[in-house]
Scaffold this active site. Structure first.
Site, short mmCIF file in Angstrom:
data_model
loop_
_atom_site.label_atom_id
_atom_site.label_comp_id
_atom_site.label_asym_id
_atom_site.label_seq_id
_atom_site.Cartn_x
_atom_site.Cartn_y
_atom_site.Cartn_z
CG LEU A 10 54.67 74.07 -59.73
CD1 LEU A 10 53.63 75.04 -60.31
CD2 LEU A 10 54.37 73.84 -58.16
NE ARG A 17 63.33 60.04 -55.93
CZ ARG A 17 62.07 59.76 -55.80
NH1 ARG A 17 61.38 58.97 -56.51
NH2 ARG A 17 61.25 60.65 -55.05
CG ASN A 26 63.19 56.71 -59.15
OD1 ASN A 26 62.89 56.02 -57.96
ND2 ASN A 26 62.53 57.53 -59.69
N GLY A 30 54.53 72.43 -64.16
CA GLY A 30 55.38 73.85 -64.16
C GLY A 30 55.78 73.99 -65.70
CD GLU A 88 63.43 64.45 -59.89
OE1 GLU A 88 62.63 64.45 -60.93
OE2 GLU A 88 63.11 64.33 -58.83
CG HIS A 105 59.88 67.24 -55.46
ND1 HIS A 105 58.58 67.87 -54.92
CD2 HIS A 105 59.26 66.02 -55.90
CE1 HIS A 105 57.70 66.94 -55.47
NE2 HIS A 105 58.14 66.05 -55.93
NE ARG A 155 51.60 63.16 -52.54
CZ ARG A 155 53.19 63.24 -53.09
NH1 ARG A 155 53.77 64.05 -52.57
NH2 ARG A 155 53.32 62.21 -54.15
P1 ADP Z 1 55.36 63.24 -61.42
O1 ADP Z 1 55.20 63.79 -59.91
O2 ADP Z 1 54.50 61.80 -61.35
O3 ADP Z 1 56.81 63.08 -61.75
P2 ADP Z 1 55.19 64.98 -63.47
O4 ADP Z 1 56.33 66.21 -63.19
O5 ADP Z 1 55.24 64.04 -64.73
O6 ADP Z 1 54.71 64.11 -62.18
O7 ADP Z 1 53.87 65.75 -63.80
C1 ADP Z 1 52.55 65.24 -64.03
C2 ADP Z 1 51.48 66.22 -64.15
O8 ADP Z 1 51.94 67.18 -65.28
C3 ADP Z 1 50.28 65.43 -64.54
O9 ADP Z 1 49.13 66.10 -63.58
C4 ADP Z 1 50.03 66.13 -65.84
O10 ADP Z 1 48.64 66.39 -66.19
C5 ADP Z 1 50.83 67.50 -65.87
N1 ADP Z 1 50.81 67.73 -67.29
C6 ADP Z 1 51.59 67.21 -68.36
N2 ADP Z 1 51.76 67.74 -69.21
C7 ADP Z 1 50.72 68.75 -69.22
C8 ADP Z 1 50.31 69.64 -70.09
N3 ADP Z 1 50.66 69.72 -71.48
N4 ADP Z 1 49.38 70.51 -69.88
C9 ADP Z 1 48.95 70.49 -68.39
N5 ADP Z 1 49.52 69.63 -67.56
C10 ADP Z 1 50.18 68.69 -68.06
#
Ligand code: ADP
Length: 398
Positions: A207, A89, A7, A332, A383, A178, A239
């Site tokens: 998310l 990717r 990636n 999520g 992914e 995505h 964003r």
């Molecule tokens: P990316 O788009 O960079 O791949 P990710 O899918 O890794 O992002 O998601 C990152 C987001 O997930 C961050 O905003 C982070 O705060 C949130 N996150 C990760 N673990 C937790 C948690 N335990 N509680 C709340 N939010 C979380």
């Protein structure tokens, strides 16, 4: 069979080596500061290798990774010939690629034509492919596109209400992103439901730092929230998501901003960060909200409310026939309060979420109650595995 998953970003490169007999990750890591100085962080069963290695360009980064993969202590293969395929990717496949593809010189030429649609990401992806070709000549390479899974959308979902000539001249339409993640979790959810992939109606909610939903009917995407670019949809970490388009000119004029500055404002300074003034990271904003910070609380409430409305729209698009709503990615999978904030109040639509699910984190789980007409799941995304599976299938069929 072992597949190397790449990636490539503009100054970074993430990778995994996956054993396709077990679907297990053998080694993985990250090259950072490519073109600046260069840092490799490589993780294997034997620990973490951190090295500062000059990386003037991506081929030097790939060479550093290949050295790490064959390192006596931290490596996971003894010879590079064990790598049977490389899966990349690639952010944009335009309207041409509806699924993953074996990379030929013609494909490379076509990817060049897509740079205008993804000026930040596509050149980096192309550079990653060229670097692998230079360093590992002859190893078959496969491109897996973020946009491909969404290519089944009908015209009424992908066209914008702007003059049609801009679709014809410049390809201005909804593409969605995505896609690899949405496809992975949709496939897994069909398995969990015990149904064929082409028999399920699912709303997938990716998310994370960037967020998008996909509306899937009979296994095919009929709509998604990201658009021509990944800026559309709900507000995200940095964003702005959906806003009145007139705001662009309004703020631009008041603040005397060029379009490039306005673009940065909408992509990098808005969303959770812009509203809360705290951070783009959900954990930081949740912590501030819990300490009583109003702007942090309202930012989280806005996010949940926007996702709720988008889900409602997709339930309508599916005529109310929804098998499941699925949550994935950083927020999520991990933020129970965000999930509850989104789903609470949808009982009238047949969605009843289990309050106890607030603590469920990072694992596959059913989080709706027995009375819920629509099932709600957490399905962790993967992914890289999806990319490796596509590369394996395509290369085995050559
Ligand atoms: P990316 O788009 O960079 O791949 P990710 O899918 O890794 O992002 O998601 C990152 C987001 O997930 C961050 O905003 C982070 O705060 C949130 N996150 C990760 N673990 C937790 C948690 N335990 N509680 C709340 N939010 C979380």
């Amino acid at each position: 069979m072992k597949v190397f998953v790449v990636n490539a970003g503009s100054s970074s490169l993430k990778y995994q080596l996956i054993d396709m007999d077990t679907n297990e990750v053998m080694c993985k890591g990250l090259c950072e500061r490519i073109g600046i100085d260069g840092k490799l962080t490589h993780k294997s069963a034997n620990g973490v290798l951190e090295n500062e290695i000059p990386m003037p360009a991506h081929d030097a980064a790939i060479r550093a990774v290949l050295d790490a993969l064959t390192d006596k202590t931290y490596g996971c293969i003894s010879d590079l010939s064990e790598i049977s395929a490389i899966g990349h990717r690639v952010v944009h496949g335009g309207e041409e690629y509806k699924s993953s593809t074996y990379i030929t010189p013609e494909v490379m030429d076509f990817l060049d034509t897509l740079v205008a649609l993804a000026p930040l990401h596509e050149p980096a992806n192309i550079t990653g492919i060229k670097a692998c070709e230079a360093v590992m000549p002859g190893v078959p390479q496969v491109a897996v596109f973020d946009t491909a899974f969404h290519q089944t959308m009908p015209e009424e979902a992908y066209l914008y209400g702007v003059p049609y000539e801009y679709y014809e001249k410049y390809g201005v339409r909804r593409y969605g992103f995505h896609g690899t993640s949405h496809r992975f979790v949709a496939k897994r959810t069909a398995e969990i439901l015990g149904k064929a992939e082409n028999e399920v109606n699912i709303i997938t909610c990716h998310l994370g730092n960037g967020s998008s939903l996909a509306c899937i009917k009979d296994g095919k995407v009929i709509d998604t929230t990201m658009g021509l670019t990944p800026l559309e949809g709900m507000m995200m970490g940095t964003r702005c998501g959906n806003i009145d388009p007139a705001i662009v000119g309004f703020i631009g004029e008041k603040e005397n901003l060029t379009y490039a500055q306005m673009d940065t404002l909408m992509n990098k300074k808005s969303g959770l960060l812009g509203v809360s003034g705290i951070s783009s990271d959900f954990r930081d904003v949740e912590a501030a909200a819990n300490e009583g910070n109003h702007r942090a609380r309202v930012a989280l409430d806005m996010f949940a409310y926007q996702v709720k409305k988008l889900i409602g729209g997709y339930v309508a698009a599916l005529g109310g026939n929804v098998d499941a709503i699925v949550f994935t990615a950083g927020v999520g999978e991990n933020s129970g309060n965000t999930r509850l904030g989104i789903l609470k109040g949808l009982e009238g639509m047949g969605i009843v979420v289990d309050d106890a699910s607030a603590t469920v984190r990072g694992k596959e789980a059913l989080i709706s109650t027995e009375e819920s007409k629509i099932k709600v799941y957490i399905v962790p995304t993967n992914e890289e595995l999806m990319i490796a599976l596509d590369a394996k299938e395509i290369v085995n069929a050559l």
